[in-house]
Each structure stands twice: as C-alpha cells, then as structure tokens.
Scaffold this active site. Sequence first.
Site: not given
Length: 273
Positions: A160, A173
């Site tokens: 990401s 995350y």
Amino acid sequence: MTEGVQPRGRAAGKRVLITGAARGMGRSHAVRLAEEGADLILIDICESLPGIEYPLSSPDDLAETARLVQKHNRRAITKIVDIRDSDAMTAAVDDGVQQLGGLDAAVANAGVLTAGTWDTTTPDDWRIVVDVNLIGTWNTCAAALPHMVEHGGSLVNISSAAAIKGTPLHIPYTASKLGVVGMSKALANELAAHNVRVNTVHPTGVATGMAPESLFALLGEKRPDLAPLFGNAMPVPLVETVDISNAVLYLVSDESRYVTGLEFKVDAGVTLK
Ligand SMILES: NC(=O)c1ccc[n+]([C@@H]2O[C@H](COP(=O)([O-])OP(=O)(O)OC[C@H]3O[C@@H](n4cnc5c(N)ncnc54)[C@H](O)[C@@H]3O)[C@@H](O)[C@H]2O)c1
C-alpha cells in the site's frame, strides 16, 4: 472451461494465482489478466471475519469473478480458502496448479484493514491484521514457490502507499504493509538465482469494499488534522481498480522480466507530499 482456445495478449499462456479474488482489486486483476490471455487460480475466504468491521466477500462474489474470466475464454479455478491456513493454501494451490499444468505467477492481494487511533488499537487488531496481511501473504508465496523454482516466475505482493507514507489511524495495517516490503525484498534476493522475481505494488486509495466506517468518522471528527495525509498530489480523490491491475499485469508479464525488488507505486503522488 475453455481448454484448447489459443491465448493472445501480454500475459498469454501465463498461469496465475490470485488471492482475495472475489471482489475489488482481486477481481479486477483477474479480469485484466484474463483479457491478456492468462488462466487463473482464484482464492478467497468468502466469509466475513470477526474483528473486521466491514463485510468481506461471499461465494457468489467469487463465482462472479470466475464468470467474468471465462467470458474471455480463459480458465478459472476457484477455491474458498483462508490465506492464514498454510496447509489449506498449499493443498488448494497444488490442486489448481495440477489442473492448469503449472504456475507462472502469484498475486498476493488478499488483505484486511482495521482503523483506530494509537490509544484504541488493541493486540487483537494487531493479530488479525498481521495474520492476514503479512503471514497470509507469506503463505501465498510459500504455496506458489515450489511450482516456480524450477523454471522461474513472478510474485506480486500487494502492499500500500500507506507503507511508504506511514499513513496513520491504522497502525497495524501500515506496519503489516511495510512488513510485506521487507519480506518481498528478502525473497527477491534469495530467489533471483532461480529467476523468480518478487515485487510489491503500492496503491493509493481505491473505492472497494475495504471501507471501515470508523476510519471516516475518525478523520471527520477526532483527527481532521490528519485528513490531508490521505490526499493525492494529482487531482483525483481515488484511483480505479484497473489502474492497479495494469501495474500487476506488467509485473506478471515478461515485459518486466528483469524487474525485481521494485516498490511499484500507483499512488497519484500521495507519497510525494
Ligand atoms: N482499497 C484501497 O484503498 C487499498 C489501497 C492500498 C492497498 N490496498 C490493498 O489492496 C488489496 C485488495 O484490497 P481491496 O481494496 O480490493 O479490498 P476488498 O476488501 O474489496 O478485497 C479483499 C478481498 O480479500 C479477501 N480476504 C480477506 N481476508 C482473507 C483471508 N484471510 N483469506 C482469503 N481471502 C481474504 C476478502 O474476502 C476480499 O474479497 C489488499 O491487500 C489491500 O490492503 C487497498
């Protein structure tokens, strides 16, 4: 089933494993690769997980991805598997590979997101996010690799922009996605001698089912000062799933045959700011 139809395209004849394939970006990767001639093993958990506030996919979602692949006259083998279960992953991948006659690439795309400020983040948040995003990605690589070390291949691990930026309000995350980078680079070094390439893809925000309401509430009410960190440099609030799939296609295809250890940002400049 479309055995015998001669594939054409940038991924012609490639046999590719995709996790998290039932919806969102995983479905988009499957369709884009099928358009370019790939046959696919499509894996997804197809049920929601306690501890994840938004619903995950359903068996119907996975069947729909397979239907969309087959529309392009390519093969789609579906398996309902939790990527956290390494034995089940190995069995599913081995069976899919046997049906397709080999494996050329794997896209470790399945992932989950929890949201919270630092002082509300729990050990259980850490456990589920690391278990799925980091260990699950490892399980995917480990299940795919025995089928690649003889003849080479491409591992594409979905990270990401958050990993590069240090995006807040979902610390487990962000950490798990940076963990994926370390794992991928180490694997890239270890496997280069086998002609196995390992790269990561770093998307900015994409409109998918991965949309925890609590993140929007935090940005709107508790920490609006952090909202600018989520803004892209280019004038687009979110990019489309196909923008990420085009990067995946390049990394799966032989166009990237000497590309390994790359952190491929598709981030509309969010990490520049
Ligand atoms: N949406 C974004 O803005 C964004 C941005 C950057 C990176 N990503 C990453 O892109 C990837 C795809 O996300 P998406 O946006 O399409 O989300 P999504 O929630 O729509 O899709 C994720 C898929 O993974 C599956 N999945 C989740 N846990 C699983 C498990 N344990 N085993 C098997 N399958 C499982 C889900 O059922 C779902 O079908 C993820 O790794 C995500 O972290 C997303």
